[in-house]
Design a protein around this motif. Structure first.
Motif, PDB file in Angstrom:
ATOM      1  N   PRO A  98       0.805  -1.227   0.000  1.00 44.26           N
ATOM      2  CA  PRO A  98       0.000   0.000   0.000  1.00 44.26           C
ATOM      3  C   PRO A  98       0.837   1.275   0.000  1.00 44.26           C
ATOM      4  N   HIS A  99       0.247   2.335  -0.564  1.00 44.47           N
ATOM      5  CA  HIS A  99       0.787   3.682  -0.367  1.00 44.47           C
ATOM      6  C   HIS A  99       0.437   4.098   1.067  1.00 44.47           C
ATOM      7  N   ALA A 100       1.358   4.773   1.722  1.00 42.86           N
ATOM      8  CA  ALA A 100       1.084   5.292   3.065  1.00 42.86           C
ATOM      9  C   ALA A 100       2.193   6.264   3.460  1.00 42.86           C
ATOM     10  N   GLY A 101       1.812   7.297   4.214  1.00 48.45           N
ATOM     11  CA  GLY A 101       2.805   8.236   4.696  1.00 48.45           C
ATOM     12  C   GLY A 101       3.367   9.142   3.615  1.00 48.45           C
ATOM     13  N   GLU A 102       2.562   9.420   2.614  1.00 42.78           N
ATOM     14  CA  GLU A 102       2.975  10.344   1.549  1.00 42.78           C
ATOM     15  C   GLU A 102       2.460  11.747   1.843  1.00 42.78           C
TER      16      GLU A 102
ATOM     17  N   ARG B  23       5.677  -3.820   2.063  1.00 42.16           N
ATOM     18  CA  ARG B  23       6.476  -2.725   1.526  1.00 42.16           C
ATOM     19  C   ARG B  23       5.593  -1.486   1.552  1.00 42.16           C
ATOM     20  N   ILE B  24       6.183  -0.334   1.825  1.00 47.22           N
ATOM     21  CA  ILE B  24       5.417   0.902   1.928  1.00 47.22           C
ATOM     22  C   ILE B  24       5.714   1.801   0.739  1.00 47.22           C
ATOM     23  N   GLY B  25       4.661   2.250   0.074  1.00 49.47           N
ATOM     24  CA  GLY B  25       4.811   3.196  -1.019  1.00 49.47           C
ATOM     25  C   GLY B  25       4.921   4.611  -0.491  1.00 49.47           C
ATOM     26  N   HIS B  26       6.011   5.287  -0.803  1.00 48.61           N
ATOM     27  CA  HIS B  26       6.336   6.674  -0.395  1.00 48.61           C
ATOM     28  C   HIS B  26       6.857   6.698   1.044  1.00 48.61           C
ATOM     29  N   GLY B  27       5.995   6.711   2.036  1.00 53.46           N
ATOM     30  CA  GLY B  27       6.421   6.532   3.420  1.00 53.46           C
ATOM     31  C   GLY B  27       7.324   7.600   4.009  1.00 53.46           C
ATOM     32  N   ILE B  28       7.401   8.768   3.394  1.00 53.89           N
ATOM     33  CA  ILE B  28       8.360   9.773   3.876  1.00 53.89           C
ATOM     34  C   ILE B  28       7.986  10.336   5.243  1.00 53.89           C
TER      35      ILE B  28
ATOM     36  N   ASP C   2       9.475   2.582  -0.523  1.00 56.21           N
ATOM     37  CA  ASP C   2       9.733   3.024  -1.893  1.00 56.21           C
ATOM     38  C   ASP C   2       9.620   4.540  -1.959  1.00 56.21           C
ATOM     39  N   VAL C   3      10.754   5.218  -2.091  1.00 60.59           N
ATOM     40  CA  VAL C   3      10.794   6.680  -2.055  1.00 60.59           C
ATOM     41  C   VAL C   3      10.913   7.239  -3.475  1.00 60.59           C
ATOM     42  N   SER C   4      10.187   8.317  -3.730  1.00 61.69           N
ATOM     43  CA  SER C   4      10.170   8.956  -5.047  1.00 61.69           C
ATOM     44  C   SER C   4      10.357  10.465  -4.874  1.00 61.69           C
ATOM     45  N   PRO C   5      11.607  10.940  -4.778  1.00 56.29           N
ATOM     46  CA  PRO C   5      11.866  12.344  -4.447  1.00 56.29           C
ATOM     47  C   PRO C   5      11.226  13.358  -5.395  1.00 56.29           C
ATOM     48  N   THR C   6      11.377  13.167  -6.709  1.00 61.06           N
ATOM     49  CA  THR C   6      10.809  14.148  -7.640  1.00 61.06           C
ATOM     50  C   THR C   6       9.299  14.208  -7.524  1.00 61.06           C
ATOM     51  N   SER C   7       8.666  13.062  -7.353  1.00 58.54           N
ATOM     52  CA  SER C   7       7.219  13.016  -7.168  1.00 58.54           C
ATOM     53  C   SER C   7       6.809  13.864  -5.974  1.00 58.54           C
TER      54      SER C   7
ATOM     55  N   PRO D 165      13.550  14.015   3.020  1.00 58.01           N
ATOM     56  CA  PRO D 165      14.084  13.155   4.089  1.00 58.01           C
ATOM     57  C   PRO D 165      14.894  11.956   3.611  1.00 58.01           C
ATOM     58  N   LEU D 166      15.104  11.785   2.307  1.00 54.50           N
ATOM     59  CA  LEU D 166      15.813  10.595   1.834  1.00 54.50           C
ATOM     60  C   LEU D 166      17.152  10.376   2.533  1.00 54.50           C
ATOM     61  N   PRO D 167      18.044  11.372   2.600  1.00 56.60           N
ATOM     62  CA  PRO D 167      19.324  11.117   3.287  1.00 56.60           C
ATOM     63  C   PRO D 167      19.142  10.718   4.747  1.00 56.60           C
TER      64      PRO D 167
END
Length: 331
Positions: free
Chosen positions: A194-198, A216-221, A241-246, A260-262
């Protein structure tokens, strides 16, 4: 080799990319012309401008409008073929692509039309490009429980071996009500992604794990807002699964410096890099890996992200081993 050559040489796996969000302006324009559709920009330049989003709800609005161009089996086949062969240009070897199945069911398009079309395109693209793709049908949570059940019913009634998981996207509503649907999907042998935490807080990620059995978590930032959640994700090695540009294009994150990726990597989380909706966001997997270097990650950390994607995937073990070995040779 320089950084650009390193990124180009890196064999890649993508786990969070939407088929419909990979509809390039040339494909969209061809489908608009084929079906004589109205209320779309008249040229490719106009379509690119159309893909400028004010916020996340506006992105959803444009997304739902764009998929109305997909009507018959050939449309879905073309979209799959064009999208998958585009992945090959970034040295992508394997991908798990989300398919907005309910977005088609609600328009009266039968699931068999969708699956027959995307399977035809997938097989042709694999033959021509070598990219292996598996599907993740999903539904928008804001359309409710009926949408969830209708989507899963359609998947199970017309089950293809290339369908490996089940997902939820759209506006990020509470996840708990969808627990029974996801349990049914898991019982049928599908993975939960699922997507969560976007766009919402860490409570959505907690719920995705607790109520939806998320593997697995979609986005999750948003997880970085909750140290206890970070600890759980790190200990259980649940991938994100992180998508910075998105995140930047939908205005969820304001600047690259704030992403928050780093920090997620420093916290020891199992993070993967993804393009999400590449054509709509003006990105691709190569750009995402270059962006990671620009955020301050060194080559070893970026190669680890590539290995993480293999580890977090549902890939055939032999293919996974082969990709890991290639990545190791570059580290």
């Amino acid at each position: 080799m320089n950084d650009a050559e390193f990124v180009a040489a890196l064999p890649k796996v993508e786990l969070h990319v939407h088929l419909e969000g990979s509809m390039w302006p040339s494909t969209l324009r061809a489908l608009v012309d084929k079906h004589g559709l109205q209320d779309f920009p008249s040229d490719e330049a106009g379509l690119r401008e159309w893909f400028e989003f004010r916020d996340f709800p506006h992105f959803i609005e444009v997304y739902l409008k764009s998929i109305t161009t997909l009507i018959d089996e050939d449309d879905f086949s073309r979209l799959a073929y064009d999208s998958i062969t585009a992945l090959a240009t970034h040295n992508t070897r394997y991908a798990e692509m989300h398919v907005s199945l309910f977005g088609h069911l609600m328009r009266g398009v039968d699931a068999s039309v969708v699956f027959d079309g995307i399977e035809d395109g997938r097989l042709r693209a694999e033959r021509d490009s070598g990219v292996v793709v598996r599907w993740i049908p999903d539904f928008p949570g804001d359309f409710g429980l009926d949408a969830a059940n209708r989507t899963l019913d359609a998947v199970l009634a017309d089950r293809r071996d290339s369908v490996v998981a089940f997902g939820i996207g759209g506006i990020e509503v509470p996840r708990e009500p969808f627990g029974p649907v996801f349990r049914r999907a898991i019982d049928a042998g599908l993975h939960s992604v699922p997507h969560a935490g976007e766009t919402e807080g860490p409570d959505r990620v907690w719920s995705a794990i607790r109520d939806l059995g998320a593997e697995r978590i979609g986005h999750g930032i948003a997880v970085m807002q909750d140290p206890a959640l970070v600890e759980l994700l790190r200990e259980q090695r649940i991938p994100i699964d992180v998508s910075p540009t998105s995140n930047l294009r939908t205005r969820v994150v304001r600047t690259v410096a704030e992403h928050p990726l780093p920090a997620m990597i420093d916290a020891g989380l199992l993070v993967t890099l993804n393009s999400d909706d590449p054509s709509m966001f003006g990105t691709d997997l190569t750009r995402e890996y270059r962006a990671a270097l620009e955020m301050g990650l060194d080559r070893r950390a970026v190669a680890t992200l590539a290995t993480n994607a293999v580890d977090a995937s549902f890939i055939d073990p032999e293919l996974g081993r082969s990709i890991r070995e290639e990545i190791q040779q570059l580290m």
